[in-house]
Design an enzyme around this catalytic site. Structure first.
Site, short mmCIF file in Angstrom:
data_model
loop_
_atom_site.label_atom_id
_atom_site.label_comp_id
_atom_site.label_asym_id
_atom_site.label_seq_id
_atom_site.Cartn_x
_atom_site.Cartn_y
_atom_site.Cartn_z
N LYS A 1 -37.45 -1.52 75.18
CA LYS A 1 -36.87 -0.63 76.19
C LYS A 1 -36.52 0.69 75.53
O LYS A 1 -35.80 0.73 74.52
CB LYS A 1 -35.62 -1.26 76.82
CG LYS A 1 -35.09 -0.42 77.99
CD LYS A 1 -34.03 -1.14 78.79
CE LYS A 1 -32.67 -0.98 78.19
NZ LYS A 1 -31.58 -1.38 79.12
N LYS B 1 -16.80 5.94 71.95
CA LYS B 1 -16.42 5.68 73.33
C LYS B 1 -15.40 4.54 73.39
O LYS B 1 -15.46 3.60 72.61
CB LYS B 1 -17.64 5.30 74.17
CG LYS B 1 -18.67 6.40 74.33
CD LYS B 1 -19.80 5.94 75.24
CE LYS B 1 -20.83 7.04 75.46
NZ LYS B 1 -21.88 6.60 76.42
N ARG C 1 -28.76 -5.95 84.89
CA ARG C 1 -28.23 -6.82 83.85
C ARG C 1 -26.80 -6.42 83.46
O ARG C 1 -26.01 -7.26 83.04
CB ARG C 1 -29.17 -6.87 82.64
CG ARG C 1 -29.49 -5.55 81.95
CD ARG C 1 -28.50 -5.28 80.82
NE ARG C 1 -29.12 -4.49 79.78
CZ ARG C 1 -28.51 -3.50 79.16
NH1 ARG C 1 -27.28 -3.14 79.52
NH2 ARG C 1 -29.12 -2.85 78.19
N GLY D 1 -18.19 0.33 79.78
CA GLY D 1 -18.54 1.73 79.58
C GLY D 1 -18.72 2.16 78.14
O GLY D 1 -19.46 3.11 77.86
N ALA D 2 -18.03 1.52 77.21
CA ALA D 2 -18.11 1.94 75.81
C ALA D 2 -19.33 1.30 75.15
O ALA D 2 -19.28 0.15 74.73
CB ALA D 2 -16.83 1.53 75.07
N ASP D 3 -20.41 2.05 75.09
CA ASP D 3 -21.67 1.49 74.58
C ASP D 3 -22.24 2.30 73.43
O ASP D 3 -23.42 2.21 73.12
CB ASP D 3 -22.70 1.40 75.72
CG ASP D 3 -22.99 2.76 76.35
OD1 ASP D 3 -22.32 3.74 76.00
OD2 ASP D 3 -23.90 2.83 77.19
N SER E 1 -18.88 -5.71 76.92
CA SER E 1 -20.32 -5.74 77.18
C SER E 1 -20.95 -4.45 76.67
O SER E 1 -20.64 -3.36 77.17
CB SER E 1 -20.57 -5.89 78.69
OG SER E 1 -21.95 -5.83 78.97
N ASP F 1 -12.46 5.75 91.59
CA ASP F 1 -13.36 6.67 90.91
C ASP F 1 -12.80 8.08 91.04
O ASP F 1 -12.17 8.41 92.06
CB ASP F 1 -14.77 6.61 91.52
CG ASP F 1 -15.83 7.21 90.62
OD1 ASP F 1 -16.62 6.45 90.04
OD2 ASP F 1 -15.87 8.46 90.48
#
Length: 315
Positions: free
Chosen positions: A67, A219, A110, A213-215, A285, A158
């Protein structure tokens, strides 16, 4: 030359429902935990000051994939997608390319499915209400997957009120502020990770947090003091410890390897999940290529059954 199907976002989302995405994502965590599916580390290629590219390989179930995906957080201000790219699915036995797919839609499925799986595995019995902080594309799919797993109603929060209102209307949920969302049974954060949106003062006994969100390095969505109050889980330790929510805790020496359990180990029954109704669990995640593989194989099989269609190219 072989004809290769090119499957766009519409085909991906038509091929795999939220319920199937949850089932396939759970399978991926288990297969990786027992060593049946291989996944080399994710490779980051920075493109400062705009964002980064990521190359994510995996192999399993007779297939291999790569990917090539982006994260350009400020693209939304330009009217462009934050996440885009392509996924190449190959035959692991012959090396032949089998399909090219849109990767943003697979990422959304996913990502949302991982939040739902974590709630199924770790949330307290009877937990139902959902708080969603961040109602963009991936946040919306997290909400849809949680709804498909039987969670809700929820509170959508949001900074862009129209995004929260649109998603709430779709799911018959409510709209609220950050603190209201953070007070629910299952709290999901899907923000750019530029600031903390879960504070220690938000935590209450029995909650489950899925932080998505922290990827990447730098972050974070959770206040360090809040992180220290939680029982910690992740998708994959090495990735989470260097580029996920746990990275800040690792850097501050308040989170160590012995304090974090990989979700696949709990799914297999090798490790304990929630230990009490009062415990606050947190799942970090970071997004794994094995999850992409699980979804991509389902899309390809749907194409083989002629359930979805795409353009074909000769390479």
């Amino acid at each position: 030359m072989a004809e290769i199907p090119v499957l766009d976002a519409d085909a991906v989302l038509a091929a795999v429902s939220p319920a199937e995405a949850i089932e396939r994502t759970r399978l991926a965590f288990g297969r990786h935990a027992v060593g049946e599916w291989a996944m080399p580390p994710k490779v980051y290629l920075d493109s400062p000051p705009n964002g980064d590219f990521r190359a994510m390989p995996a192999r399993g179930e007779g297939f291999a994939l790569l990917k090539w995906v982006t994260s350009f957080p400020h693209n939304s201000e330009r009217g462009l997608p934050v996440v885009t790219g392509a996924l190449l699915l190959s035959d692991a036995g012959t090396g032949e390319l089998r399909a090219i797919m849109d990767c943003a839609s697979i990422t959304s499925l996913r990502t949302g499915a991982a939040a739902a799986v974590s709630a199924q595995v770790l949330a307290a019995g009877g937990a139902r209400s959902v708080g969603l902080i961040g109602c963009g594309i991936n946040g919306a799919w997290a909400a849809r997957c949680l709804a498909a797993a039987g969670y809700g109603p929820g509170v959508c929060a949001d900074l862009h009120a129209e995004a929260a209102e649109r998603l709430a209307a779709e799911l018959a949920w409510g709209v609220g502020d950050r603190a209201e969302a953070a007070a629910q049974d299952v709290v999901v954060t899907v923000t750019p990770g530029a600031e903390r949106v879960i504070l220690v003062s938000d935590l209450r006994p029995g909650q489950h947090l899925a932080v998505l969100g922290a990827d990447a390095q730098g972050k974070a969505e959770v206040e360090l003091a809040a992180l220290e109050r939680c029982r910690l889980f992740c998708d994959e330790w090495e990735q989470a410890a260097t580029g996920g929510e746990l990275a800040a805790g690792v850097a501050a020496r308040v989170v160590g390897r012995d304090q974090v359990t990989q979700l696949g180990e709990v799914i297999l029954g090798r490790a304990r999940g929630r230990r009490s109704k009062e415990e606050v669990t947190l799942f970090d995640s970071t997004g794994l290529a094995i999850q992409d593989l699980a979804i991509a194989v389902s899309v390809y099989e749907a194409w083989q059954r002629d359930e979805v269609h795409g353009q074909s190219v000769s390479l």
